[in-house]
Scaffold this active site. Structure first.
Site, mmCIF file in Angstrom:
data_model
loop_
_atom_site.group_PDB
_atom_site.id
_atom_site.type_symbol
_atom_site.label_atom_id
_atom_site.label_comp_id
_atom_site.label_asym_id
_atom_site.label_seq_id
_atom_site.Cartn_x
_atom_site.Cartn_y
_atom_site.Cartn_z
ATOM 1 N N GLY A 134 0.833 -1.233 0.013
ATOM 2 C CA GLY A 134 -0.071 -0.052 -0.233
ATOM 3 C C GLY A 134 0.781 1.176 -0.012
ATOM 4 C CB SER A 135 4.255 2.268 -0.598
ATOM 5 O OG SER A 135 4.689 1.510 -1.775
ATOM 6 N NE ARG A 152 -7.983 -11.672 -8.813
ATOM 7 C CZ ARG A 152 -8.766 -11.609 -7.861
ATOM 8 N NH1 ARG A 152 -8.534 -11.603 -6.835
ATOM 9 N NH2 ARG A 152 -10.239 -11.394 -8.187
ATOM 10 C CG LEU A 208 -9.994 -4.569 -13.562
ATOM 11 C CD1 LEU A 208 -9.963 -4.950 -11.933
ATOM 12 C CD2 LEU A 208 -10.074 -3.178 -13.464
ATOM 13 C CG ASN A 257 -1.403 -0.970 -13.257
ATOM 14 O OD1 ASN A 257 -1.615 -1.391 -11.902
ATOM 15 N ND2 ASN A 257 -0.720 -1.882 -13.895
ATOM 16 C CG HIS A 290 4.254 -2.377 -15.244
ATOM 17 N ND1 HIS A 290 3.968 -3.608 -14.740
ATOM 18 C CD2 HIS A 290 5.532 -2.654 -15.693
ATOM 19 C CE1 HIS A 290 4.938 -4.589 -14.984
ATOM 20 N NE2 HIS A 290 5.782 -4.042 -15.763
ATOM 21 C CE LYS A 312 6.756 -1.176 -3.787
ATOM 22 N NZ LYS A 312 6.140 -2.076 -2.740
ATOM 23 C CD GLU A 344 5.916 1.955 -8.575
ATOM 24 O OE1 GLU A 344 5.971 1.208 -9.558
ATOM 25 O OE2 GLU A 344 5.480 1.955 -7.462
#
Ligand code: GRF
Length: 192
Positions: free
Chosen positions: A14-15, A87, A89, A103, A105, A172, A175
């Protein structure tokens, strides 16, 4: 400013959800609900700490879709933001959101995307391919893995000594600024 109501869907630490929530105040979106596809995932604790409602969805197939759509109507959200959702969608969800599903990536798509390219596997593959740059990509979600239009990318230069774990952390970090700003730009361009 009228803020666009969004839902975040994930199953990881959840970062990114935390970064999206923390930056919402100075952005054009409001995080209405955090949805976890895994019981007790870190992303649920992130929502709790920020006092944002959370829902855990446990169904599979069409039942999963029904749960997501029921949360969409409960919170009247108009953008679905995937942050650590592993997964595919379903088309029904993408259509219910009128294509407004994003999203992030952890690599520079179209390279290092597709089935099996998630988490540490992505960073191992990047280093094994002796790439000189990696980074993160924000893209529109379709019913295929990592294939929708790219809306933002940010690069980082790679050094010889990086481990996959170090690269994962570096990606991250970028991101966490890229995603909130890409979401804001997307809303400005699409949600008039
Ligand atoms: C991120 O690296 C993102 O690129 C990928 O899943 C990871 C989620 O991490 N889609 P976190 O749960 O946001 O920390």
């Amino acid at each position: 400013m009228l803020k666009t109501p969004i839902a975040i869907l994930g199953s990881g630490t959840g970062s990114n959800a935390r970064a999206l929530i923390e930056q919402a105040e100075q952005r054009n979106y409001e995080v209405k609900v955090v949805i976890s596809s895994k019981l007790s995932a870190g992303i649920v604790h992130v929502a709790d700490a920020a006092e944002i409602p959370s829902r855990t969805v446990r169904g599979v197939g069409e039942q999963f879709v029904d749960e997501i759509l029921s949360i969409q109507s409960e919170f009247s959200t108009s953008v679905l933001v995937l942050a650590g959702f592993m997964r595919l969608l379903s088309k029904r969800i993408v259509e219910a959101y009128c294509g407004n599903v994003l999203n992030i990536h952890p690599a520079l798509l179209p390279k290092f995307g597709g089935k099996g390219m998630y988490g540490i596997h992505v960073h191992k593959a990047v280093l094994e391919a002796n790439e000189t740059v990696s980074g993160a990509t924000v893209h529109i979600v379709t019913e295929n893995y990592d294939e929708g239009a790219i809306i933002a990318q940010q690069q980082i230069a790679l050094t010889d000594t990086l481990t996959p774990e170090q690269l994962q952390q570096l990606v991250k970090n970028i991101e966490h600024t890229l995603y909130p700003s890409a979401l804001e730009s997307y809303i400005l361009s699409q949600m008039k």
